[in-house]
Design an enzyme around this catalytic site. Structure first.
Site, PDB file in Angstrom:
ATOM      1  N   GLU A 296      12.172   9.147  -9.726  1.00  0.00           N
ATOM      2  CA  GLU A 296      11.292  10.049 -10.482  1.00  0.00           C
ATOM      3  C   GLU A 296      12.084  10.871 -11.504  1.00  0.00           C
ATOM      4  OE1 GLU A 296       9.145  12.091  -7.294  1.00  0.00           O
ATOM      5  OE2 GLU A 296       7.662  10.472  -7.276  1.00  0.00           O
ATOM      6  N   ASP A 375       3.957   7.026  -0.217  1.00  0.00           N
ATOM      7  CA  ASP A 375       4.264   8.447  -0.327  1.00  0.00           C
ATOM      8  C   ASP A 375       3.341   9.312   0.522  1.00  0.00           C
ATOM      9  OD1 ASP A 375       5.413  10.771  -1.130  1.00  0.00           O
ATOM     10  OD2 ASP A 375       4.556  10.792  -3.132  1.00  0.00           O
ATOM     11  N   GLU A 403       0.478  17.574   1.467  1.00  0.00           N
ATOM     12  CA  GLU A 403       0.239  17.178   0.077  1.00  0.00           C
ATOM     13  C   GLU A 403      -0.990  16.277  -0.087  1.00  0.00           C
ATOM     14  OE1 GLU A 403       3.591  15.248  -1.779  1.00  0.00           O
ATOM     15  OE2 GLU A 403       2.513  14.941  -3.650  1.00  0.00           O
TER      16      GLU A 403
HETATM   17  C1  GCU Z   1       6.158  12.944  -3.972  1.00  0.00           C
HETATM   18  C2  GCU Z   1       5.782  14.320  -4.368  1.00  0.00           C
HETATM   19  C3  GCU Z   1       6.820  14.939  -5.237  1.00  0.00           C
HETATM   20  C4  GCU Z   1       8.184  14.834  -4.570  1.00  0.00           C
HETATM   21  C5  GCU Z   1       8.470  13.414  -4.204  1.00  0.00           C
HETATM   22  C6  GCU Z   1       9.725  13.251  -3.389  1.00  0.00           C
HETATM   23  O1  GCU Z   1       6.117  12.091  -5.081  1.00  0.00           O
HETATM   24  O2  GCU Z   1       4.535  14.299  -5.030  1.00  0.00           O
HETATM   25  O3  GCU Z   1       6.472  16.268  -5.448  1.00  0.00           O
HETATM   26  O4  GCU Z   1       9.181  15.308  -5.397  1.00  0.00           O
HETATM   27  O5  GCU Z   1       7.434  12.919  -3.422  1.00  0.00           O
HETATM   28  O6  GCU Z   1       9.605  13.092  -2.177  1.00  0.00           O
HETATM   29  O7  GCU Z   1      10.820  13.263  -3.928  1.00  0.00           O
END
Ligand code: GCU
Length: 689
Positions: A296, A375, A403
């Site tokens: 990400e 996730d 979440e």
């Molecule tokens: C999910 C979550 C993010 C988080 C990511 C992670 O995508 O929405 O907020 O940073 O997991 O576990 O790194």
């Protein structure tokens, strides 16, 4: 009343029964602790406070035992006290490094009985003290004790996703208790109270900053924060909890002034080595680093043409001389998947990235693997990566913060979900190769193992926004200690500790908790499909929220059908990542469990489930029934009004009524979407907008 929920499961009400109160008082009239370590001091202090609150008597804390007076002695094995060593006897072999014996020693020749809490270490003794407290909170007998306990998992960790500006990523319980305005809070009282709550369930490690390490947080490993970090490490250390930091892989550039963060570059290596030595000089008890890299948009070794093993081993090398560990996250995937490309599959990513590296990680590297391949969805299969690594340390990552499970506005008790994950058989080394045994390290005889979980707390008065979400934090700690504990036991414990021992309260609250995950699933996410939420914040229904976003996470619903074909023959081939017989089970349209059908198969709405219903009728039925069941949760809760603290009652009631309304919205949005897509009417002719 705020205090009631602030104390959470460490609520010490005075014992109502006179005989029992007198007995506790007698047995705990003096607390003897010959040694003066920080953690043993905590154990004695905790026990004394609990005894005082529950019995009204302030126990003396003494260094030497008066054999005429009943007492509790607290000590650690192998430190030269024959009574302590003798108490454990053969039990000592079962304690590992953090276990304890809790045992009544009968007085000889007119001497008084005493209760011995014997730890394999200071931490073990602390856990023993909390166990004794728990027995008294449960109003059970403390006569003739003989309890031998040790944690199944070495690492029992909490991950805070707190940012230094005071926000919490995916936090639903207020602001951070750690940070304000790009600095630490001044007053550490609440941090200490948190350490105490965690230690009472057996947690022994914590990262205090978000895995997404932003600008200010990158500085946490520099000299600037050493003093404050050492204060934080002390607060947790007094409760046997080791402090870890999430780090930015690009730190050598961001704070070190280097041109590169290439893990094989000698200057980068010596920079990390130097940083680690500095950190350990300031915080000798420091635990190590948690790393989200090449995930990400976070920096990582890929930039330099290196792999995850190169990246993790770089940090491992720096930490090894100090006994530190690197926890490297496996949440790595291509988050820009094109919908036309049906072979790329986010679910496959972690396995594809990490299994080729099995055996290449240093001894002090631990991979942290999310429970599912996607996730933290309401329902998804267990990550096949657990069955794919033999020569690598690995721990299971869970998400306590809700979440995707109602964001602590909806009640969703996650212990049953976690139990399913832990009990899942990967067949990696034949039958019985459960995730629990892989995570603990037992199956492959690994030196490190355990659980980590994203915390659900903030500065909310009850810690977790929704008071019932405290049960998830408690349950996580208990499962990390021993994954074999039953959901029923954990649930009953949490209720009695937090809300008292009124059987009707226990009955109603356990009913609510135990049904809650299924109910949430029924009005949100049918048949394992997942992701039908609003993008970004992930709250509330939005069937196509991710379907038409470049952050491609698809369900491929159209007018004919829905689901992702992940089979070997016609799909993405994800099912091949499992061992037999799971592979064949999931690959087969006929045999695939209903609750995961749409995760594995693309089917027409008229496909008939094992339940005998069509997919479309299942969607309608579960959404109508789910919304009704959500309303029934509130009704059930109302039946205990007057039996628990009024403010607590009201807070939960208001959350449950919000849930009831929001469940209707889910029902209506989902049902209307699938009715319009499929054109197939509800057999029961209920109102669909
Ligand atoms: C999910 C979550 C993010 C988080 C990511 C992670 O995508 O929405 O907020 O940073 O997991 O576990 O790194």
């Amino acid at each position: 009343s705020e205090k009631t929920s602030y104390e959470a499961w460490l609520r010490y009400e005075a014992v109502e029964n006179d005989a029992l109160r007198a007995n506790y008082r007698l047995r705990c009239s003096v607390i003897v602790s010959a040694e003066q370590t920080k953690v043993l001091g905590t154990a004695a202090k905790e026990l004394a406070e609990a005894v005082q609150a529950m019995t009204g008597h302030v126990p003396d804390i003494a260094a030497i035992r008066d054999r005429q007076i009943p007492c509790v002695i607290i000590g650690v094995l192998g430190r030269g006290d024959p009574e302590i060593d003798g108490t454990a006897g053969p039990d000592a072999d079962e304690l590992g490094s953090e276990g304890y014996v809790l045992r009544t020693l009968k007085g000889q020749q007119g001497e008084a009985d005493c209760i011995a809490i014997v730890g394999a270490s200071d931490r073990g003794a602390l856990y023993g003290a909390f166990h004794l407290i728990r027995i008294m909170q449960m109003r059970d007998s403390i006569e003739d004790l003989h309890i031998v306990e040790h944690p199944v998992n070495g690492l029992r960790m909490i991950n805070q996703w707190d940012n230094m500006d005071g926000t919490i990523e995916r936090g639903y319980a207020g602001k951070s208790i750690f940070y304000r305005n790009n600095g630490f809070v001044e007053d550490f009282t609440r941090i200490r109270d948190y350490a105490r709550l965690l230690a009472s369930t057996g947690i022994n490690a914590i990262t205090i900053n978000n895995v997404n390490v932003h600008r200010e947080e990158t500085n946490l490993i520099t000299a600037e924060y050493e003093q404050t970090l050492s204060k934080a490490a002390d607060a947790f250390g007094a409760y046997g909890i080791k402090l870890f930091l999430s780090i930015n892989f690009a730190s050598p550039i961001a704070v070190g002034g280097l041109q590169t963060a290439d893990p094989l570059d000698p200057a980068v290596r010596s920079w990390w080595t130097e940083r680690a030595s500095e950190l350990y000089r300031a915080i000798p008890e420091f635990g190590g680093f948690l790393v989200k890299a090449d995930s990400e948009f976070r920096p990582g070794p890929f930039t330099y043409g290196r792999d995850h093993a190169d990246g993790a081993n770089l940090l491992a090398e720096a930490l090894a001389p100090h006994g530190g560990v690197v926890i490297w996250r496996c949440f790595v995937y291509n988050c820009l998947q094109d919908w036309r490309d049906r072979s790329t599959d986010r679910a496959k990513a972690a396995y594809d990235h990490f299994t080729p590296l099995d055996g290449r990680f240093a001894d002090n590297v631990i991979l942290q693997i999310k429970n599912g391949p996607m996730d933290f969805q309401v329902r998804e299969p267990v990550s096949p990566l657990f069955g794919g690594l033999k020569d690598t340390n690995q721990i299971l990552e869970l998400q306590i913060t809700q979440e995707y499970t109602g964001q602590q506005k909806h009640v969703c008790y996650l212990v049953p979900l976690w139990k399913e994950v832990l009990d899942f058989d990967t067949y990696a080394a034949g039958e019985g190769s459960t995730v629990a045994r892989i995570a603990s390290g037992a199956l492959h005889n690994r030196s490190y193992g355990g659980l980590a979980a994203v915390s659900n707390i903030g500065d909310s008065a009850c810690w977790t926004g929704h008071p019932l979400s405290q049960a998830n934090l408690y349950g996580y700690g208990r499962l990390a200690w021993n994954p074999a504990l039953s959901t029923e036991q954990i649930t009953a414990e949490w209720i009695r500790l937090s809300l008292g021992s009124d059987p009707m309260v226990e009955d109603v609250v356990s009913g609510i908790l135990l049904r809650s995950w299924g109910i949430y699933e029924s009005y949100t996410s049918p048949l394992g499909v997942g992701w039908m939420v609003n993008p970004n914040h992930h709250y509330g229904p939005n069937v196509d929220g991710y379907e038409y976003s470049k952050w491609g996470t698809y369900h491929f619903a159209d007018h004919q059908g829905i689901g992702v074909d992940r089979t070997i023959g016609t799909g993405t081939g994800y099912t091949a990542q499992y061992h037999s017989p799971q592979r064949e089970l999931y690959d087969s349209l006929e045999r695939c469990p209903d609750e995961l059908l749409l995760f594995y198969h693309h089917v027409p709405y008229t496909h008939v489930l094992h339940s005998g219903k069509t997919v479309i009728q299942h969607i309608y039925d579960t959404h109508f029934e789910g919304a009704e069941a959500a309303a029934a949760l509130l009704e059930a809760w109302q039946s205990i009004r007057g039996r628990i603290d009024e403010a607590y009652f009201e807070l939960v009631a208001s959350r449950l009524s919000e849930q009831r309304e929001h469940a209707k919205e889910w029902r209506d949005v989902i049902n209307t979407y699938f009715f319009r897509k499929s054109g197939i009417a509800d057999r029961q002719d209920r109102l669909i907008y």
